[in-house]
Design a protein around this motif. Structure first.
Motif, short mmCIF file in Angstrom:
data_model
loop_
_atom_site.label_atom_id
_atom_site.label_comp_id
_atom_site.label_asym_id
_atom_site.label_seq_id
_atom_site.Cartn_x
_atom_site.Cartn_y
_atom_site.Cartn_z
N ALA A 13 15.93 -24.31 24.74
CA ALA A 13 14.50 -24.00 24.85
C ALA A 13 14.14 -22.82 23.95
CB ALA A 13 14.14 -23.69 26.30
N ALA A 14 15.00 -21.81 23.91
CA ALA A 14 14.75 -20.66 23.03
C ALA A 14 14.76 -21.09 21.57
CB ALA A 14 15.80 -19.57 23.28
N LEU A 15 15.65 -21.99 21.20
CA LEU A 15 15.70 -22.49 19.82
C LEU A 15 14.44 -23.28 19.48
CD1 LEU A 15 19.41 -23.58 19.30
CD2 LEU A 15 18.14 -21.80 18.10
N HIS A 19 13.14 -18.74 18.76
CA HIS A 19 13.69 -17.44 19.15
C HIS A 19 15.21 -17.46 19.03
CE1 HIS A 19 9.88 -17.01 21.81
NE2 HIS A 19 9.62 -16.72 20.54
N LYS A 20 15.71 -17.30 17.80
CA LYS A 20 17.15 -17.38 17.56
C LYS A 20 17.92 -16.25 18.24
CE LYS A 20 17.32 -19.87 13.21
NZ LYS A 20 17.73 -19.80 11.80
N ILE A 21 17.37 -15.04 18.20
CA ILE A 21 18.07 -13.90 18.79
C ILE A 21 18.21 -14.09 20.30
CG2 ILE A 21 17.94 -11.41 19.25
CD1 ILE A 21 16.65 -11.13 16.47
N ALA A 23 18.30 -16.97 21.81
CA ALA A 23 19.26 -18.06 21.99
C ALA A 23 20.69 -17.54 21.85
CB ALA A 23 18.99 -19.17 20.97
N ILE A 24 20.93 -16.65 20.89
CA ILE A 24 22.26 -16.07 20.70
C ILE A 24 22.65 -15.26 21.94
CG2 ILE A 24 23.57 -14.36 19.37
CD1 ILE A 24 21.93 -15.33 16.91
N ARG A 25 21.72 -14.44 22.44
CA ARG A 25 22.00 -13.62 23.62
C ARG A 25 22.32 -14.51 24.84
NH1 ARG A 25 19.15 -12.38 27.89
NH2 ARG A 25 17.22 -13.18 27.02
N LEU A 26 21.52 -15.54 25.04
CA LEU A 26 21.75 -16.43 26.18
C LEU A 26 23.08 -17.17 26.05
CD1 LEU A 26 18.15 -17.89 26.50
CD2 LEU A 26 19.30 -16.41 28.16
N GLU A 40 26.89 -18.20 14.67
CA GLU A 40 27.23 -19.38 13.87
C GLU A 40 26.84 -20.66 14.60
OE1 GLU A 40 31.40 -18.97 13.15
OE2 GLU A 40 31.11 -17.55 11.50
N LEU A 41 27.08 -20.70 15.89
CA LEU A 41 26.76 -21.89 16.66
C LEU A 41 25.25 -22.12 16.72
CD1 LEU A 41 27.86 -24.19 18.33
CD2 LEU A 41 27.88 -22.68 20.30
N VAL A 42 24.48 -21.06 16.99
CA VAL A 42 23.03 -21.19 17.05
C VAL A 42 22.47 -21.60 15.69
CG1 VAL A 42 20.89 -19.84 17.27
CG2 VAL A 42 22.66 -19.68 19.03
N GLU A 43 22.97 -20.99 14.63
CA GLU A 43 22.47 -21.35 13.31
C GLU A 43 22.83 -22.78 12.93
OE1 GLU A 43 23.91 -18.22 10.77
OE2 GLU A 43 22.17 -16.96 11.23
#
Length: 96
Positions: A13-15, A19-21, A23-26, A40-43
Protein backbone atom coordinates in the motif's frame (compact mmCIF):
# COMPACT_ATOMS: atom_id res chain seq x y z
CA UNK A 1 7.01 -20.87 -9.47
CA UNK A 2 7.42 -17.16 -8.70
CA UNK A 3 10.70 -15.72 -7.43
CA UNK A 4 9.04 -12.58 -6.07
CA UNK A 5 8.70 -12.47 -2.29
CA UNK A 6 5.37 -12.05 -0.59
CA UNK A 7 5.36 -8.55 0.84
CA UNK A 8 3.00 -7.45 3.62
CA UNK A 9 -0.10 -5.56 2.49
CA UNK A 10 0.95 -2.36 4.28
CA UNK A 11 4.27 -2.34 2.38
CA UNK A 12 2.50 -2.73 -0.95
CA UNK A 13 0.00 0.00 0.00
CA UNK A 14 2.86 2.39 0.81
CA UNK A 15 4.46 1.61 -2.57
CA UNK A 16 1.18 2.24 -4.39
CA UNK A 17 1.03 5.66 -2.69
CA UNK A 18 4.60 6.33 -3.83
CA UNK A 19 6.02 6.32 -0.27
CA UNK A 20 9.21 4.30 -0.74
CA UNK A 21 10.79 5.33 2.57
CA UNK A 22 7.69 4.24 4.49
CA UNK A 23 7.66 0.96 2.56
CA UNK A 24 11.33 0.34 3.45
CA UNK A 25 10.65 1.09 7.14
CA UNK A 26 7.61 -1.22 7.22
CA UNK A 27 9.52 -3.99 5.46
CA UNK A 28 12.42 -3.75 7.94
CA UNK A 29 9.98 -3.92 10.86
CA UNK A 30 8.09 -6.87 9.37
CA UNK A 31 11.07 -9.04 8.47
CA UNK A 32 13.86 -7.71 10.69
CA UNK A 33 16.15 -7.19 7.70
CA UNK A 34 18.83 -4.56 7.12
CA UNK A 35 18.39 -1.20 5.44
CA UNK A 36 20.29 -2.16 2.27
CA UNK A 37 18.35 -5.36 1.70
CA UNK A 38 14.98 -3.67 2.37
CA UNK A 39 15.87 -0.78 0.01
CA UNK A 40 16.92 -3.16 -2.77
CA UNK A 41 13.75 -5.19 -2.37
CA UNK A 42 11.46 -2.15 -2.37
CA UNK A 43 13.21 -0.66 -5.39
CA UNK A 44 13.02 -3.95 -7.30
CA UNK A 45 9.29 -4.23 -6.62
CA UNK A 46 8.76 -0.56 -7.56
CA UNK A 47 10.62 -1.08 -10.88
CA UNK A 48 8.63 -4.14 -11.75
CA UNK A 49 9.91 -7.41 -13.16
CA UNK A 50 13.02 -7.21 -15.32
CA UNK A 51 13.52 -9.76 -18.05
CA UNK A 52 15.80 -12.53 -16.80
CA UNK A 53 16.78 -10.72 -13.60
CA UNK A 54 16.60 -12.40 -10.22
CA UNK A 55 14.87 -10.38 -7.53
CA UNK A 56 16.42 -10.15 -4.07
CA UNK A 57 14.54 -12.35 -1.65
CA UNK A 58 14.15 -11.85 2.09
CA UNK A 59 15.00 -15.52 2.59
CA UNK A 60 18.52 -14.96 1.19
CA UNK A 61 19.60 -13.71 4.64
CA UNK A 62 17.02 -14.84 7.20
CA UNK A 63 16.87 -12.86 10.44
CA UNK A 64 18.57 -14.30 13.51
CA UNK A 65 15.35 -14.01 15.48
CA UNK A 66 11.92 -14.38 13.92
CA UNK A 67 9.99 -11.12 14.24
CA UNK A 68 7.07 -11.06 16.60
CA UNK A 69 4.06 -8.73 16.45
CA UNK A 70 6.28 -5.78 17.49
CA UNK A 71 9.38 -6.80 15.51
CA UNK A 72 12.56 -8.47 16.73
CA UNK A 73 13.45 -7.90 20.36
CA UNK A 74 17.12 -8.87 20.30
CA UNK A 75 18.20 -5.46 21.61
CA UNK A 76 16.12 -5.77 24.77
CA UNK A 77 17.16 -9.38 25.33
CA UNK A 78 20.84 -8.55 24.87
CA UNK A 79 20.56 -5.59 27.28
CA UNK A 80 18.86 -7.80 29.88
CA UNK A 81 21.55 -10.50 29.64
CA UNK A 82 24.36 -7.96 29.96
CA UNK A 83 22.65 -6.20 32.88
CA UNK A 84 22.08 -9.47 34.73
CA UNK A 85 25.66 -10.63 34.15
CA UNK A 86 27.00 -7.28 35.33
CA UNK A 87 24.80 -7.36 38.42
CA UNK A 88 25.88 -10.90 39.21
CA UNK A 89 29.56 -10.01 38.89
CA UNK A 90 29.11 -6.86 40.95
CA UNK A 91 27.33 -8.71 43.77
CA UNK A 92 29.84 -11.54 43.65
CA UNK A 93 32.67 -9.05 44.04
CA UNK A 94 30.95 -7.41 47.06
CA UNK A 95 30.34 -10.74 48.81
CA UNK A 96 33.88 -12.14 48.39
Amino acid sequence: MSTSPELPDEVMAALRRGHKIEAIRLLRESYGIGLKQAKELVESVARGPARGARRPDVTDNPPLIEPGPNGPRIGRALFLVIALAGGFLLLRGLVD
